[in-house]
Design an enzyme around this catalytic site. Structure first.
Site, PDB file in Angstrom:
ATOM      1  N   GLU A 265      -2.306   9.951   3.699  1.00 37.54           N
ATOM      2  CA  GLU A 265      -2.703   9.640   5.078  1.00 37.54           C
ATOM      3  C   GLU A 265      -2.444  10.808   6.026  1.00 37.54           C
ATOM      4  OE1 GLU A 265      -1.243   7.491   3.082  1.00 37.54           O
ATOM      5  OE2 GLU A 265      -2.601   5.770   3.030  1.00 37.54           O
TER       6      GLU A 265
ATOM      7  N   HIS B 205       0.632  -5.763   5.300  1.00 38.30           N
ATOM      8  CA  HIS B 205      -0.834  -5.794   5.304  1.00 38.30           C
ATOM      9  C   HIS B 205      -1.336  -6.654   6.457  1.00 38.30           C
ATOM     10  CE1 HIS B 205      -0.034  -4.486   1.148  1.00 38.30           C
ATOM     11  NE2 HIS B 205      -1.241  -3.975   1.141  1.00 38.30           N
TER      12      HIS B 205
HETATM   13  C1  LIG Z   1       0.616   4.951   1.831  1.00 37.25           C
HETATM   14  C2  LIG Z   1      -0.333   3.980   1.220  1.00 37.25           C
HETATM   15  N1  LIG Z   1      -1.655   4.167   1.350  1.00 37.25           N
HETATM   16  C3  LIG Z   1      -2.523   3.283   0.809  1.00 37.25           C
HETATM   17  C4  LIG Z   1      -2.084   2.185   0.135  1.00 37.25           C
HETATM   18  C5  LIG Z   1      -3.086   1.179  -0.436  1.00 37.25           C
HETATM   19  N2  LIG Z   1      -2.982   1.122  -1.893  1.00 37.25           N
HETATM   20  C6  LIG Z   1      -2.246   0.195  -2.523  1.00 37.25           C
HETATM   21  S1  LIG Z   1      -2.202   0.408  -4.177  1.00 37.25           S
HETATM   22  C7  LIG Z   1      -3.267   1.738  -4.089  1.00 37.25           C
HETATM   23  C8  LIG Z   1      -3.646   2.453  -5.327  1.00 37.25           C
HETATM   24  C9  LIG Z   1      -2.426   2.902  -6.055  1.00 37.25           C
HETATM   25  O1  LIG Z   1      -2.764   3.609  -7.196  1.00 37.25           O
HETATM   26  P1  LIG Z   1      -1.673   4.181  -8.179  1.00 37.25           P
HETATM   27  O2  LIG Z   1      -0.581   4.843  -7.400  1.00 37.25           O
HETATM   28  O3  LIG Z   1      -2.357   4.993  -9.202  1.00 37.25           O
HETATM   29  O4  LIG Z   1      -1.028   2.878  -8.821  1.00 37.25           O
HETATM   30  P2  LIG Z   1      -1.749   1.789  -9.768  1.00 37.25           P
HETATM   31  O5  LIG Z   1      -2.282   0.733  -8.849  1.00 37.25           O
HETATM   32  O6  LIG Z   1      -2.816   2.470 -10.530  1.00 37.25           O
HETATM   33  O7  LIG Z   1      -0.673   1.254 -10.622  1.00 37.25           O
HETATM   34  C10 LIG Z   1      -3.609   1.990  -2.761  1.00 37.25           C
HETATM   35  C11 LIG Z   1      -4.505   3.058  -2.306  1.00 37.25           C
HETATM   36  C12 LIG Z   1      -0.699   2.019   0.043  1.00 37.25           C
HETATM   37  N3  LIG Z   1      -0.156   0.949  -0.602  1.00 37.25           N
HETATM   38  N4  LIG Z   1       0.159   2.915   0.570  1.00 37.25           N
END
Ligand SMILES: Cc1ncc(C[n+]2csc(CCOP(=O)(O)OP(=O)(O)O)c2C)c(N)n1
Ligand SMILES: [Mg+2]
Lengths: 345, 320
Positions: free
Chosen positions: B57, B124
């Site tokens: 971000e 959220h």
């Molecule tokens: C700072 C932040 N930005 C955006 C999000 C929204 N978000 C939640 S999970 C996710 C994807 C996470 O991917 P990854 O770290 O690869 O974990 P996975 O879900 O694949 O286990 C996003 C973008 C968040 N939780 N925190």
């Protein structure tokens, strides 16, 4: 540590290895069955909010949880049901929190995967990715101040979370302070719909370890045996004073990002690769192949898991929901300093 | 029929069509179309201009500021308003101060999917408009209708100043209109959503609909409640509010955000300082409770104002 139905055993002496493996496998199975149950409750409209599964990630998660011991710190993330169980979180904390029960650890104030018991070393994740790692650092620093020796802290992250500033700041901080931090990055190829190539440009995330001056390890996240060995080894290194350990596991998420997501964007190419295997199936075959368990044992374990899960769900369903009239609308521990709720806002 | 969410998509589509400087940047907004599908189909229609970002971000915001300085018009989607705090520094210290320090404008639009929905919990559900409004140099918009979701977003993208666009997730799918508007009130103008003479409710975003329902309920007892939709938090249309209070003599400010130092506090401060002698009763306000937003729907339903609690507050106000 929390209450355990059975005391967890640790990956350790070579002679216990088959036993460690069996225990780890049973936590994986329990996590899988429990999550499937919650997913079906979600589909039936019994769960409000999101449901996030660790399907396909149980091996790396359980290996982390099982390598930790009393006094250690664990900051799990959304796909860590298996690791939570192995660390000692009760199945009831899981069901009570998903159902928002008043008697759960989060008392209906927070839900689903956002749960923990900080006093017992289990940090309750906030959603903001990467934010938990420096909190683990702080707990480890406190141990240092307090003269507590031999403890470690583990934090889970996904491939996507390595793009946060928080990841960079916290791994660098741990490296500068030589903290016994185990950072387990599970690269499941996607962050929600975003593939690795839109997330980072290094050929392997473990290459980042070099830049931060920490040890890096890679592991096949679908193979429980390697996960137990690599994580167990990294934890031991951290415990013995060798500073932070970055572990990068590769696998594939075998569920949607959440249960609302059909994950149509996952390329079928991955599903054919070894990293697309289901770690539970791999472990099951391994158990049978090595003669560490037979088919009837597997069947008994599966049945036992189903019984445990059904009990935990039934219990949680009987628990009262939070009552807004009885709720203390106060975000401060010093109640007399909280103003919001008597004042006429 | 078109939903509030579709209006947001249509506004972005239109902006991409009419202005080659516009591009969209955010997590999962490309082929996937975004977590809420606010950019569905746009990456296909506008190749190279709807771009997936890493989960970064701070860098999302910083790069938007840089691109704006070079003549682009970035529209940033935060996956949830709550995660914008990770990019907070760039927004409030870099974007917001740019024009004042250098005389160069910084035309960025930051879309914040805001507000509570059942089961969304503490991370959220947040409403951060007051937080951003506190910093000089930002425009804060809070559309409550399908029409405003469309017209305010288009105007936001066209404005030369940085705009924080607080779109309410609760309205995404629920709220529908016949068609998109041809004309609209400009940014900075509040709208009288319902006329009345007994009391004024000043509100914005999803709370508009709760307030309208409360006004309807009180109408059964013969009370005529005027309801003002602020549309824009900063600038705040004090004139429209004062003119309404001059007619009704009573004001209740309602917001879904936390109370402390928030929009309702600002509205009442202005009424107290500039319109004290218009008041027949002490001004009142209603906000969410001063705790994080709870997960369980039972708690959530009590945490935030609803038509019922607004109607109760209005009855108190009318008795005073
Ligand atoms: C700072 C932040 N930005 C955006 C999000 C929204 N978000 C939640 S999970 C996710 C994807 C996470 O991917 P990854 O770290 O690869 O974990 P996975 O879900 O694949 O286990 C996003 C973008 C968040 N939780 N925190
Ligand atoms: Mg991932």
């Amino acid at each position: 540590m929390l209450h355990l139905a059975e005391a967890p055993i640790r990956a350790g002496k070579a002679s216990d290895f088959p036993e460690t493996y069996r225990r780890a496998f049973r936590w994986m199975l329990l996590a899988r069955v429990a999550e499937e149950k919650i997913a079906s409750l979600f589909r039936g409209g019994r769960i409000t909010g999101g449901v996030f599964l660790g399907k396909g990630q149980e091996a790396i998660s359980v290996a982390t949880g099982i390598a930790l011991k009393e006094g250690d710190i664990f900051a799990p993330l959304i796909r860590d049901q298996a690791g939570r169980l192995a660390f000692g979180e009760s199945l009831l904390d899981f069901t009570l929190t998903y159902l928002g029960a008043r008697s759960g650890p989060m008392r209906g104030r927070d839900g689903n995967v956002h749960r923990g018991r900080p006093r017992e070393g289990l940090l309750p994740m906030i959603s903001h990715l990467g934010a938990m790692v420096s909190v683990v650092n702080g707990m480890l620093l406190a141990h240092r101040f307090q003269g507590k020796k031999g403890t470690v802290g583990a934090a889970s992250l996904g491939d996507g979370a390595t793009s946060t500033g928080a990841f960079h700041e916290s791994i660098n901080q741990a490296a500068v302070e030589k903290l016994p931090l185990i950072l387990v990055v599970t690269n499941n190829q996607y962050a929600y719909s975003t593939p690795n190539e839109r997330q980072f440009a290094c050929s392997d995330l473990v290459d980042k370890a070099l830049g931060y001056g920490v040890n890096g390890h890679t592991v096949d996240g679908t193979d429980l045996e390697s996960c137990l060995q690599i994580i167990g080894g990294a934890v031991q290194l951290a415990r013995e004073g060798n500073g932070p350990q970055l572990i990068v596991a590769s696998n594939l998420r075998l569920a949607g990002h959440g249960e609302h997501d059909d994950s149509h964007y996952i390329s079928s190419h991955f599903k054919e690769l070894p990293l697309g295997r289901d770690c539970i199936e791999v472990a099951q075959n391994h158990l049978l192949g090595k003669g560490w368990a037979d088919a009837s044992a597997l069947e008994v374990w599966t049945r036992e898991c189903a019984v445990q899960v059904d009990e935990a769900v039934a219990h949680a369903l009987r628990e009262p929901a939070p009552d807004p009239a009885q709720e203390e609308w106060c975000a401060l521990s010093h109640r007399h300093l909280a103003e919001g709720n008597s004042a006429k806002f | 029929m078109i939903t509030y969410l579709e209006a947001i998509r249509e506004a972005q589509k239109k902006a991409l069509e009419i202005d080659p400087r516009v591009y969209l940047y955010g997590q999962d907004i490309g082929a996937f179309g975004g977590a809420f599908k606010a950019t569905k189909g746009l990456a296909q229609t506008f190749p190279g201009r709807v771009i997936d970002s890493p989960i970064s971000e701070d860098a999302m915001m910083g790069s938007a500021i840089g691109a704006a300085l070079q003549g682009m018009r970035p529209v940033i989607e935060m996956q949830f308003a709550d995660f914008s705090t990770v990019g907070f520094n760039q927004i409030v210290n870099q974007a917001a101060t740019m024009f004042w320090r250098t005389g160069e404008s910084c035309p960025i639009t930051v879309r914040l999917p805001s507000g509570g929905t059942p089961g969304s919990g503490p991370f959220h559900s947040q409403n951060l408009e007051a937080l951003y409004a506190h910093y000089p140099g930002l425009i804060i918009l809070t559309p409550a209708t399908v029409e405003d979701a469309y017209s305010l977003l288009l105007e936001a993208i066209a404005l030369d100043d940085p705009v924080i666009f607080c779109e309410h997730k609760y309205l995404y799918y629920h709220l529908k209109a016949e068609s998109l508007p041809e004309t609209a009130l400009p940014v900075g103008k509040a709208r009288i959503a319902r006329t009345g003479r007994d009391a004024t409710v000043v509100t914005y975003s999803a709370m508009l609909h709760e307030a309208l329902a409360a006004a309807e309920e009180l109408a059964e007892n013969g009370w005529e409640i005027e309801v003002i939709d602020l549309r824009s938090i900063k600038p705040l249309d004090t004139d429209t509010v004062l003119a309404s209070v001059a007619r009704t003599g009573r004001i209740l400010a309602v917001g879904e955000a936390w109370p402390w130092g928030g929009v309702t506090a600002e509205v009442l401060a202005r009424i107290a300082t500039d319109g004290f002698n218009l008041l027949d009763a002490p001004p009142m306000r209603l906000n969410s409770k001063d705790t994080p937003v709870p997960f369980h729907p039972n708690l959530w339903g009590t945490h935030r104002p609803t038509a019922r609690t607004i109607a109760n507050a209005l009855r108190d106000l009318l008795r005073l």
